[in-house]
Enzyme design. Sequence first.
Site, mmCIF file in Angstrom:
data_model
loop_
_atom_site.group_PDB
_atom_site.id
_atom_site.type_symbol
_atom_site.label_atom_id
_atom_site.label_comp_id
_atom_site.label_asym_id
_atom_site.label_seq_id
_atom_site.Cartn_x
_atom_site.Cartn_y
_atom_site.Cartn_z
ATOM 1 N N GLY A 188 0.866 -1.180 0.066
ATOM 2 C CA GLY A 188 0.080 -0.013 0.084
ATOM 3 C C GLY A 188 0.823 1.266 -0.031
ATOM 4 N N VAL A 191 -1.120 7.044 2.075
ATOM 5 C CA VAL A 191 -0.556 8.134 3.139
ATOM 6 C C VAL A 191 0.297 7.277 4.100
ATOM 7 C CG1 VAL A 191 -1.171 9.782 4.780
ATOM 8 C CG2 VAL A 191 -2.622 9.248 2.934
ATOM 9 N N HIS A 451 8.272 38.647 3.459
ATOM 10 C CA HIS A 451 9.459 38.317 2.645
ATOM 11 C C HIS A 451 10.790 38.044 3.665
ATOM 12 C CE1 HIS A 451 12.133 37.524 -0.595
ATOM 13 N NE2 HIS A 451 13.068 38.779 0.178
HETATM 14 P P1 NAD Z 1 -4.747 4.836 1.878
HETATM 15 O O1 NAD Z 1 -6.164 4.776 1.401
HETATM 16 O O2 NAD Z 1 -4.282 6.321 1.919
HETATM 17 O O3 NAD Z 1 -3.975 4.208 0.928
HETATM 18 C C1 NAD Z 1 -3.919 2.891 0.602
HETATM 19 C C2 NAD Z 1 -3.351 2.309 -0.389
HETATM 20 O O4 NAD Z 1 -3.180 0.853 -0.813
HETATM 21 C C3 NAD Z 1 -3.879 2.898 -1.919
HETATM 22 O O5 NAD Z 1 -2.950 3.622 -2.586
HETATM 23 C C4 NAD Z 1 -4.229 1.730 -2.320
HETATM 24 O O6 NAD Z 1 -4.189 1.735 -3.820
HETATM 25 C C5 NAD Z 1 -3.264 0.498 -1.778
HETATM 26 N N1 NAD Z 1 -3.986 -0.787 -1.943
HETATM 27 C C6 NAD Z 1 -5.061 -1.267 -1.398
HETATM 28 N N2 NAD Z 1 -4.985 -2.620 -1.576
HETATM 29 C C7 NAD Z 1 -3.874 -2.978 -1.861
HETATM 30 C C8 NAD Z 1 -3.168 -4.174 -2.249
HETATM 31 N N3 NAD Z 1 -3.784 -5.273 -2.125
HETATM 32 N N4 NAD Z 1 -1.857 -4.215 -2.639
HETATM 33 C C9 NAD Z 1 -1.305 -3.093 -2.714
HETATM 34 N N5 NAD Z 1 -1.696 -2.044 -2.766
HETATM 35 C C10 NAD Z 1 -2.897 -2.095 -2.005
HETATM 36 O O7 NAD Z 1 -4.809 4.268 3.254
HETATM 37 P P2 NAD Z 1 -3.668 4.065 4.398
HETATM 38 O O8 NAD Z 1 -2.421 4.551 4.053
HETATM 39 O O9 NAD Z 1 -3.711 2.760 4.966
HETATM 40 O O10 NAD Z 1 -4.565 5.162 5.304
HETATM 41 C C11 NAD Z 1 -5.659 4.886 6.301
HETATM 42 C C12 NAD Z 1 -6.254 5.982 6.322
HETATM 43 O O11 NAD Z 1 -5.686 6.852 7.320
HETATM 44 C C13 NAD Z 1 -6.424 6.989 5.182
HETATM 45 O O12 NAD Z 1 -7.880 7.273 5.093
HETATM 46 C C14 NAD Z 1 -5.684 8.255 5.417
HETATM 47 O O13 NAD Z 1 -5.821 9.198 4.849
HETATM 48 C C15 NAD Z 1 -5.834 8.109 6.701
HETATM 49 N N6 NAD Z 1 -4.250 8.758 7.230
HETATM 50 C C16 NAD Z 1 -3.975 10.173 7.205
HETATM 51 C C17 NAD Z 1 -2.661 10.610 7.470
HETATM 52 C C18 NAD Z 1 -2.592 11.966 7.283
HETATM 53 O O14 NAD Z 1 -3.409 12.715 7.111
HETATM 54 N N7 NAD Z 1 -1.229 12.378 7.278
HETATM 55 C C19 NAD Z 1 -1.951 9.758 7.926
HETATM 56 C C20 NAD Z 1 -2.044 8.383 8.046
HETATM 57 C C21 NAD Z 1 -3.400 8.088 7.769
#
Ligand code: NAD
Length: 475
Positions: A188, A191, A451
């Site tokens: 994955g 984020v 600035h």
């Molecule tokens: P995410 O939805 O940001 O990313 C998950 C990623 O995994 C996606 O790109 C997806 O395409 C990929 N994916 C899904 N299944 C897969 C597979 N079988 N094989 C390979 N890739 C796959 O989810 P996350 O990173 O787990 O975060 C979870 C939630 O927590 C999100 O909603 C995120 O916004 C939130 N979060 C936010 C922050 C922040 O605001 N900075 C930080 C951490 C988490």
Amino acid sequence: MTDKYDLIVIGGGPSGYVGAIRAAQLGISVACVDDWLDGQGKPALGGTCLNAGCIPSKVLLESSELYHRARAEFAEHGIMVNEARLDIDAMQGRKSRIVRQLTTGINALLRANGVAAVAGRGRLLAGRQVEVAPHEGEPHVLRAEHVVLAAGSRPVELPIAPFDGESIVDSEGALQFDQPPPRLGVIGGGVIGLELGSVWNRLGSKVTILEAMDRFLFMADSQVAREAQRQFKRQGLDTRLGARVDSVRHVNGHVEVRFSDREGDHHISVDKLVVAVGRAPATQGLIDDSAGVALTERGQVQVDGQCRTSADGVWAIGDLVRGPMLAHKGSEEGMMVAEIIAGRSAEVNYEAIPSVIYTSPEIAWVGRTEDQLQESGQPYKVGSFNMAANGRAKAMAQAAGLAKFISDPDTDAILGVHIVGPMAGELIQEAVLAMEFEASTEDLQRTVHGHPTLCEALHEAALSVDKRAIHAINR
Ligand code: NAD
């Protein structure tokens, strides 16, 4: 302790505790039920954000970034460090102290506002009754005029790579390694994958990220995502796009991951594997069928624009409901619901919620991406400015990235702002405020920016929309 309140909030994360405090400020009697226990088995408010998410990850991102800079970038400033050594126990200890300070701070805030903090697992029954199963002892029932469900979300588990808490871990486990794993795999590239991948990459792990989508950071503006991908590649993050994970096996104390992409079949052997493929609403065991609360097909609690569920007097906020899973979105919903319960009018502007990814450089945006506008056929005008021409970014030796402004050609309204660069998460707030106040692009252009500051890049990007940038060639 009474068993009757005006409001019971189930969940003490950034949605729930914020809603509870706001309601108490408005004279409502509130109980906040939460079942999180810290490493010592003590109740700890703050939910995933404070205990296992936003805060501990930001602490490690900061520490690992400083370590990386001391080793790789100080010399550019003329600071010669003989040897930067890593004391991971000290780093992890600092993280735990900060988490403890903040979670005990939430406790103090609830107490000061007269909110009853109830430790235990809450379950909504019919008629706005909440059964609380304490960590020890018998369950008891509380009653209220209103119940707010704010139980948050849980990491999604992949059937082919179940969490074992040891070598296959979720984001919480990946914050607790006692050594940088020599080889770290991440399934994955969202984020969490990018933030935690960055932490361990800076601390010395060889990190491979397997992302199912063909496009890097598909939810971000593609120009910004491309620039970020270029920077992360330079840092040594190995990201494989379009990767389908076929099998995950334990082999001789390592984890072997087989995956396929356009180029064929591959396998990697890693010491630890983080699965970060999204989070799912934590509805399991939360709502008794008799409560009459409907869920959506995606398993979220169904709500209207002001977070009312299908059951009278029952509300749901944060990661349980539609919209981005972001702490600040949940907090705003918590405050909105508290105000409505208190008889005031309130709403959340879902069009102006910032997203931030705390990598280096940071990535932040608000509003629509250029890709979304292209897809919808809506006309737009766009301007951008490279951080390379920003004096402050140069002084910081962090002049990578860009700021991008997208506006409506007819009304001059700001449609979206996207930044990849130093402190993007702070810079974006100017754009959020501008959109909240419905400022035009010209308003931003005519606003005096200090600035030398990083936010001059945003100013220049706004100017560039109308080909008026001063420190760039307008094309
Ligand atoms: P995410 O939805 O940001 O990313 C998950 C990623 O995994 C996606 O790109 C997806 O395409 C990929 N994916 C899904 N299944 C897969 C597979 N079988 N094989 C390979 N890739 C796959 O989810 P996350 O990173 O787990 O975060 C979870 C939630 O927590 C999100 O909603 C995120 O916004 C939130 N979060 C936010 C922050 C922040 O605001 N900075 C930080 C951490 C988490």
